[in-house]
Design a protein around this motif. Structure first.
Motif, PDB file in Angstrom:
ATOM      1  N   ASN A  70     -29.601  19.063  24.380  1.00  0.00           N
ATOM      2  CA  ASN A  70     -28.799  19.146  22.925  1.00  0.00           C
ATOM      3  C   ASN A  70     -27.874  20.381  23.208  1.00  0.00           C
ATOM      4  O   ASN A  70     -27.278  20.914  22.202  1.00  0.00           O
ATOM      5  N   GLY A  71     -27.111  20.547  24.301  1.00  0.00           N
ATOM      6  CA  GLY A  71     -26.055  21.385  24.481  1.00  0.00           C
ATOM      7  C   GLY A  71     -26.322  22.838  24.846  1.00  0.00           C
ATOM      8  O   GLY A  71     -25.411  23.676  24.779  1.00  0.00           O
ATOM      9  N   VAL A  72     -27.614  22.845  24.856  1.00  0.00           N
ATOM     10  CA  VAL A  72     -28.221  24.557  25.161  1.00  0.00           C
ATOM     11  C   VAL A  72     -27.676  24.973  26.440  1.00  0.00           C
ATOM     12  O   VAL A  72     -27.415  26.100  26.806  1.00  0.00           O
ATOM     13  N   TYR A  73     -28.225  24.074  27.493  1.00  0.00           N
ATOM     14  CA  TYR A  73     -27.760  24.157  28.653  1.00  0.00           C
ATOM     15  C   TYR A  73     -26.448  23.200  29.176  1.00  0.00           C
ATOM     16  O   TYR A  73     -26.361  22.157  28.975  1.00  0.00           O
ATOM     17  N   VAL A 110     -34.009  19.707  19.372  1.00  0.00           N
ATOM     18  CA  VAL A 110     -33.260  19.329  18.096  1.00  0.00           C
ATOM     19  C   VAL A 110     -33.963  20.262  16.898  1.00  0.00           C
ATOM     20  O   VAL A 110     -35.274  20.294  16.892  1.00  0.00           O
ATOM     21  N   ASP A 111     -33.045  21.005  16.096  1.00  0.00           N
ATOM     22  CA  ASP A 111     -33.769  21.782  15.086  1.00  0.00           C
ATOM     23  C   ASP A 111     -33.048  21.513  13.772  1.00  0.00           C
ATOM     24  O   ASP A 111     -31.898  22.496  13.580  1.00  0.00           O
ATOM     25  N   ASP A 112     -33.203  20.534  12.953  1.00  0.00           N
ATOM     26  CA  ASP A 112     -32.216  20.337  11.933  1.00  0.00           C
ATOM     27  C   ASP A 112     -32.466  21.271  10.889  1.00  0.00           C
ATOM     28  O   ASP A 112     -33.896  21.642  10.652  1.00  0.00           O
ATOM     29  N   PRO A 113     -31.693  21.886  10.248  1.00  0.00           N
ATOM     30  CA  PRO A 113     -30.369  21.839  10.048  1.00  0.00           C
ATOM     31  C   PRO A 113     -29.376  22.767  11.042  1.00  0.00           C
ATOM     32  O   PRO A 113     -28.225  22.640  11.114  1.00  0.00           O
ATOM     33  N   HIS A 114     -30.298  23.480  11.709  1.00  0.00           N
ATOM     34  CA  HIS A 114     -29.495  24.505  12.418  1.00  0.00           C
ATOM     35  C   HIS A 114     -28.967  24.011  13.759  1.00  0.00           C
ATOM     36  O   HIS A 114     -27.886  24.250  14.045  1.00  0.00           O
ATOM     37  N   ARG A 115     -29.711  23.205  14.331  1.00  0.00           N
ATOM     38  CA  ARG A 115     -29.239  22.346  15.626  1.00  0.00           C
ATOM     39  C   ARG A 115     -29.391  21.079  15.760  1.00  0.00           C
ATOM     40  O   ARG A 115     -30.384  20.443  16.306  1.00  0.00           O
ATOM     41  N   PRO A 116     -28.520  20.435  14.811  1.00  0.00           N
ATOM     42  CA  PRO A 116     -28.940  18.899  14.500  1.00  0.00           C
ATOM     43  C   PRO A 116     -28.572  18.527  15.885  1.00  0.00           C
ATOM     44  O   PRO A 116     -27.844  18.887  16.745  1.00  0.00           O
ATOM     45  N   PRO A 117     -28.792  16.917  16.010  1.00  0.00           N
ATOM     46  CA  PRO A 117     -28.489  16.254  17.543  1.00  0.00           C
ATOM     47  C   PRO A 117     -26.959  16.403  17.614  1.00  0.00           C
ATOM     48  O   PRO A 117     -26.058  15.850  16.849  1.00  0.00           O
TER      49      PRO A 117
END
Ligand SMILES: O=C(O)CCC(=O)C(=O)O
Ligand SMILES: [Fe+2]
Length: 149
Positions: A70-73, A110-117
C-alpha cells in the motif's frame, strides 16, 4: 532474467543505456560490472550513482511490493547511463508474482482512515503485460493502479 550490454558511447550525455523506470515485479536482483558505474537511482529528485561493491548484488524493490505494501515500500526509479570509454554489462533477475494472483494492498497494510487503500486490485499478469507494453517513462506506469485522491 535480462542481460544488458552497454557498448561505449561517444555521447553519454545524450544517450541512456536504459531509460528511467521501475521494474514491474516484486524484487529485482542485479549483478553489475565491478568497475564501471552505470546504474543510478532517483532519490529525493536527484539521480544518485550506485557504486558497484565487488561480489555484492543490488536488490531493488519493484512495483508489486509497492502495491501490496500500500505504498509503504516504494519501487525504486532507476536508469542506466552509458560510458564514453568502457563497455558495461549487467544481469537483472526479476522475481515475479504468480500470474493469476490478484495483487492489491494487503489487509495488514491498510489502516482506514489514516492509510486507505491507495492502489486498485489487479491480476498480476494484466498488470505486468500493460507495463511491458509501454515505453519506459519513469514511474508513470504505476498510475494504472493508483487510486487518484
Ligand atoms: O544495467 C543496469 O544497471 C540496470 C538494468 C535495469 O534496470 C533492468 O534491466 O531493468
Ligand atoms: Fe530495471
Amino acid at each position: 532474467m535480462r542481460m544488458n550490454y552497454y557498448p561505449p558511447c561517444s555521447s553519454p550525455d545524450l544517450v541512456f543505456g536504459v531509460s528511467p523506470h521501475s521494474d514491474g515485479g516484486s524484487l529485482t536482483v542485479l549483478l553489475q560490472d565491478d568497475d564501471v558505474i552505470g546504474l543510478q537511482i532517483k532519490h529525493k529528485g536527484e539521480w544518485i550513482p550506485v557504486k558497484p561493491i565487488p561480489n555484492a548484488l543490488v536488490v531493488n524493490i519493484s512495483d508489486a511490493i509497492e502495491i501490496m505494501s500500500n505504498g509503504v515500500y516504494k519501487s525504486i526509479e532507476h536508469r542506466a547511463i552509458t560510458n564514453e570509454k568502457k563497455a558495461r554489462i549487467s544481469a537483472a533477475a526479476f522475481a515475479h508474482v504468480d500470474d493469476e494472483l490478484e495483487i492489491g494492498p494487503l489487509d495488514s497494510m491498510v489502516d482506514d482512515p489514516h492509510r486507505p487503500p491507495m492502489y486498485k486490485k489487479i491480476k498480476y499478469i494484466d498488470y505486468i503485460r500493460q507495463v511491458l507494453a509501454r515505453k519506459m517513462d519513469g514511474k508513470d506506469h504505476t498510475d494504472l493502479v493508483k487510486i487518484q485522491t
